[in-house]
Design a protein around this motif. Structure first.
Motif, PDB file in Angstrom:
ATOM      1  N   ASP A   1      19.650  31.694 -11.976  1.00 37.08           N
ATOM      2  CA  ASP A   1      20.834  30.837 -12.014  1.00 37.08           C
ATOM      3  C   ASP A   1      22.127  31.619 -12.217  1.00 37.08           C
ATOM      4  O   ASP A   1      23.186  31.189 -11.774  1.00 37.08           O
ATOM      5  CB  ASP A   1      20.685  29.803 -13.138  1.00 37.08           C
ATOM      6  CG  ASP A   1      19.546  28.842 -12.862  1.00 37.08           C
ATOM      7  OD1 ASP A   1      19.646  28.069 -11.897  1.00 37.08           O
ATOM      8  OD2 ASP A   1      18.539  28.895 -13.604  1.00 37.08           O
TER       9      ASP A   1
ATOM     10  N   ALA B   1      21.357  24.809 -23.447  1.00 28.59           N
ATOM     11  CA  ALA B   1      21.041  24.418 -22.078  1.00 28.59           C
ATOM     12  C   ALA B   1      20.045  23.255 -22.129  1.00 28.59           C
ATOM     13  O   ALA B   1      19.086  23.278 -22.877  1.00 28.59           O
ATOM     14  CB  ALA B   1      20.435  25.592 -21.323  1.00 28.59           C
TER      15      ALA B   1
ATOM     16  N   TYR C   1      18.508  29.831 -22.998  1.00 24.53           N
ATOM     17  CA  TYR C   1      18.273  30.291 -21.636  1.00 24.53           C
ATOM     18  C   TYR C   1      17.028  31.178 -21.577  1.00 24.53           C
ATOM     19  O   TYR C   1      16.679  31.836 -22.548  1.00 24.53           O
ATOM     20  CB  TYR C   1      19.469  31.094 -21.112  1.00 24.53           C
ATOM     21  CG  TYR C   1      20.744  30.294 -21.075  1.00 24.53           C
ATOM     22  CD1 TYR C   1      20.903  29.242 -20.166  1.00 24.53           C
ATOM     23  CD2 TYR C   1      21.786  30.562 -21.952  1.00 24.53           C
ATOM     24  CE1 TYR C   1      22.070  28.494 -20.143  1.00 24.53           C
ATOM     25  CE2 TYR C   1      22.966  29.815 -21.926  1.00 24.53           C
ATOM     26  CZ  TYR C   1      23.098  28.789 -21.021  1.00 24.53           C
ATOM     27  OH  TYR C   1      24.242  28.047 -21.000  1.00 24.53           O
TER      28      TYR C   1
ATOM     29  N   GLU D   1      18.125  22.065 -19.581  1.00 27.66           N
ATOM     30  CA  GLU D   1      16.892  22.495 -18.938  1.00 27.66           C
ATOM     31  C   GLU D   1      16.964  24.002 -18.864  1.00 27.66           C
ATOM     32  O   GLU D   1      18.044  24.577 -18.845  1.00 27.66           O
ATOM     33  CB  GLU D   1      16.732  21.873 -17.561  1.00 27.66           C
ATOM     34  CG  GLU D   1      17.912  22.124 -16.643  1.00 27.66           C
ATOM     35  CD  GLU D   1      17.794  21.366 -15.336  1.00 27.66           C
ATOM     36  OE1 GLU D   1      17.766  22.031 -14.288  1.00 27.66           O
ATOM     37  OE2 GLU D   1      17.732  20.138 -15.384  1.00 27.66           O
ATOM     38  N   THR D   2      15.824  24.651 -18.841  1.00 28.39           N
ATOM     39  CA  THR D   2      15.828  26.098 -18.940  1.00 28.39           C
ATOM     40  C   THR D   2      16.399  26.721 -17.667  1.00 28.39           C
ATOM     41  O   THR D   2      15.847  26.573 -16.586  1.00 28.39           O
ATOM     42  CB  THR D   2      14.411  26.628 -19.197  1.00 28.39           C
ATOM     43  OG1 THR D   2      13.906  25.996 -20.366  1.00 28.39           O
ATOM     44  CG2 THR D   2      14.440  28.126 -19.419  1.00 28.39           C
ATOM     45  N   GLN D   3      17.520  27.373 -17.817  1.00 24.37           N
ATOM     46  CA  GLN D   3      18.147  28.096 -16.722  1.00 24.37           C
ATOM     47  C   GLN D   3      17.846  29.574 -16.929  1.00 24.37           C
ATOM     48  O   GLN D   3      17.693  30.036 -18.056  1.00 24.37           O
ATOM     49  CB  GLN D   3      19.650  27.825 -16.698  1.00 24.37           C
ATOM     50  CG  GLN D   3      19.939  26.362 -16.344  1.00 24.37           C
ATOM     51  CD  GLN D   3      21.396  26.029 -16.528  1.00 24.37           C
ATOM     52  OE1 GLN D   3      21.942  26.185 -17.614  1.00 24.37           O
ATOM     53  NE2 GLN D   3      22.033  25.559 -15.478  1.00 24.37           N
TER      54      GLN D   3
ATOM     55  N   HIS E   1      13.664  32.605  -9.061  1.00 26.31           N
ATOM     56  CA  HIS E   1      14.892  31.801  -9.055  1.00 26.31           C
ATOM     57  C   HIS E   1      15.773  32.260 -10.220  1.00 26.31           C
ATOM     58  O   HIS E   1      15.339  32.273 -11.374  1.00 26.31           O
ATOM     59  CB  HIS E   1      14.572  30.312  -9.203  1.00 26.31           C
ATOM     60  CG  HIS E   1      15.804  29.500  -9.419  1.00 26.31           C
ATOM     61  ND1 HIS E   1      16.643  29.166  -8.379  1.00 26.31           N
ATOM     62  CD2 HIS E   1      16.362  29.018 -10.555  1.00 26.31           C
ATOM     63  CE1 HIS E   1      17.672  28.488  -8.872  1.00 26.31           C
ATOM     64  NE2 HIS E   1      17.521  28.381 -10.187  1.00 26.31           N
TER      65      HIS E   1
ATOM     66  N   ASN F   1      25.367  23.280 -12.282  1.00 24.73           N
ATOM     67  CA  ASN F   1      24.551  22.060 -12.414  1.00 24.73           C
ATOM     68  C   ASN F   1      25.221  20.874 -11.734  1.00 24.73           C
ATOM     69  O   ASN F   1      24.571  20.096 -11.046  1.00 24.73           O
ATOM     70  CB  ASN F   1      24.318  21.722 -13.883  1.00 24.73           C
ATOM     71  CG  ASN F   1      23.106  22.392 -14.447  1.00 24.73           C
ATOM     72  OD1 ASN F   1      22.256  22.869 -13.711  1.00 24.73           O
ATOM     73  ND2 ASN F   1      23.019  22.445 -15.759  1.00 24.73           N
TER      74      ASN F   1
ATOM     75  N   LEU G   1      27.347  27.924 -15.688  1.00 27.80           N
ATOM     76  CA  LEU G   1      26.082  27.226 -15.483  1.00 27.80           C
ATOM     77  C   LEU G   1      26.267  25.713 -15.456  1.00 27.80           C
ATOM     78  O   LEU G   1      25.591  25.026 -14.693  1.00 27.80           O
ATOM     79  CB  LEU G   1      25.060  27.646 -16.534  1.00 27.80           C
ATOM     80  CG  LEU G   1      24.558  29.081 -16.335  1.00 27.80           C
ATOM     81  CD1 LEU G   1      23.686  29.508 -17.499  1.00 27.80           C
ATOM     82  CD2 LEU G   1      23.813  29.237 -15.019  1.00 27.80           C
TER      83      LEU G   1
END
Length: 132
Positions: free
Chosen positions: A51, A2, A30, A4-6, A49, A125, A121
């Motif tokens: 994802d 990933a 993740y 960016e960290t989801q 939050h 995005n 994911l």
């Protein structure tokens, strides 16, 4: 990996499966949160939050379908994957009707699950970038 960290929430009453999925997904880059039941999962969803949610279909108390219905009331866009050891066509149809993105039978192949998670994911995005 990933970019960016989801954040993925794993919901299952089986501690071994939760821990195994958590390690697998963390190794993919993740951030992973875990809940052992639907009520705890909803508490996390309301304050964090998320994802993607991976939830077992059959758990004591709230089932995966009931959790999916409750999640949709809080967040209609979060991806949900239903994991089940019981491949019942009726529950598959119900899960998809309430917005599950995938329905995966246990035992699952690790590479297939990683592919499904990454696909969902990555799609999320693209959609969020198009909106923003």
């Amino acid at each position: 990996m990933a970019s960016e960290t989801q954040v993925i929430l794993v919901v299952d009453d089986d501690e071994g499966l939760r821990e195994g999925l958590s390690r697998l997904l963390e190794d993919e880059g993740y951030q992973v949160l875990c809940a052992d039941n639907g009520d705890r999962a909803l508490e996390i969803i309301r304050h964090t939050h998320i994802d993607l949610i991976l939830t077992d279909m059959r758990m004591p108390g709230m089932s995966g379908i009931e959790l999916l219905k409750n999640v949709r009331a809080v967040n209609e866009h979060v991806g949900v994957i239903i994991l089940t050891g019981y491949g019942e066509i009726e529950s598959y149809i119900e899960a998809m009707n309430f917005g599950a993105m995938e329905y995966v039978s246990k035992p699952f192949k690790v590479n297939e699950l990683k592919f499904i998670v990454n696909k969902i994911l990555n799609r999320a995005n693209v959609v969020s970038q198009e909106r923003g």
